[in-house]
Write an enzyme that holds these catalytic residues in place. Sequence first.
Site, PDB file in Angstrom:
ATOM      1  N   SER A 165      -2.299  58.940  -4.197  1.00 47.34           N
ATOM      2  CA  SER A 165      -3.484  59.709  -4.562  1.00 47.34           C
ATOM      3  C   SER A 165      -4.222  60.599  -3.558  1.00 47.34           C
ATOM      4  O   SER A 165      -4.090  60.091  -2.198  1.00 47.34           O
ATOM      5  CB  SER A 165      -4.428  58.771  -5.454  1.00 47.34           C
ATOM      6  OG  SER A 165      -5.582  59.378  -5.667  1.00 47.34           O
ATOM      7  N   TYR A 211      -9.211  50.845  -5.696  1.00 46.37           N
ATOM      8  CA  TYR A 211      -8.216  51.799  -5.878  1.00 46.37           C
ATOM      9  C   TYR A 211      -7.719  52.560  -4.813  1.00 46.37           C
ATOM     10  O   TYR A 211      -6.402  52.683  -4.535  1.00 46.37           O
ATOM     11  CB  TYR A 211      -8.811  52.792  -6.997  1.00 46.37           C
ATOM     12  CG  TYR A 211      -7.900  53.811  -7.517  1.00 46.37           C
ATOM     13  CD1 TYR A 211      -6.855  53.538  -8.532  1.00 46.37           C
ATOM     14  CD2 TYR A 211      -8.059  54.841  -7.044  1.00 46.37           C
ATOM     15  CE1 TYR A 211      -5.903  54.469  -8.575  1.00 46.37           C
ATOM     16  CE2 TYR A 211      -6.874  56.081  -7.434  1.00 46.37           C
ATOM     17  CZ  TYR A 211      -5.860  55.809  -8.294  1.00 46.37           C
ATOM     18  OH  TYR A 211      -5.185  56.896  -8.748  1.00 46.37           O
TER      19      TYR A 211
END
Length: 305
Positions: A197, A210
């Site tokens: 990401s 995350y």
Amino acid sequence: MTSENPGGTPDQYTFQNPVTRFESITPPKQDQPEPGLDRDIEPEADRGETSYRGTGRLSGRKALITGADSGIGAAVAIAFAREGADVALSYLPEEEADAETIASLIEAAGRKAVRIPGDLKDPEYCIALVRQAAEELGGLDILVNNAGKQVAVESLEELSDEQLDHTFKTNIYSFFRVTREALKHLQPGSSIINTTSIQAYEPSPTLLDYASTKAAINNFTKGLAQQLAPKGIRVNAVAPGPIWTPLQVSDGQPKEALPEFGKSTPLGRAGQPTELAPAYVFLASPESSYVLGETLNVNGGMPAP
């Protein structure tokens, strides 16, 4: 077998302005319980159902995709099938409705779909998943580690041990466990693709756990790529930017931030899941035979290493 864009809409090969290819959405504030469903997201996400056109680039291949029921994983599953691959889908039991839809699209492309629900936090499921996928597909030569847990938390003090544990077990432990088992089946020429990401490079203050796992995935990818290169197994990653998926509405973003989701990118809009699919197809295909340990950033122009 390949599929000409079944909906008759412009496909990924049509010359288009990337700014206006998809509208700049302003999602209303909304909430779904984890893990969230594509069928209930507003506005609807585009997974390539009516636009992705295959050209036989993965003909005869056998792929396992985690988090394959919705969002990016679903778009990749559709693309792989239309490129000629059979696909095993890993997803949580609560996501069965979305998984049924994706399986039907795979079968409509003339390919085999294998649904294997379970929880990737469970080490035994990680092993059973790979074994069942390889058995029902007749082998395995593409692995996409894509499943992820993302829950926004305003402060570190509010980040519970339970969430920390669940995030790491889903987002990085499962990558180790599923890949380790898959190596019993992957042969030279196989490809492993991990979903990381933009959060690995530009962590949001509300996504500490995350973002940390996504940075770990980058490191895992680069190290494993070197380890497996002599065996002829390529390992790469794709780093999405702000992509409109159920992850965002099931507490992945603060609710008040949803209307502006993705508008800060240079393209001025959030990405759609189908815009990720060609990157995965490229990394899975023999076209990328000299690409190892790479992270392809698909993020609307957000600067990243």
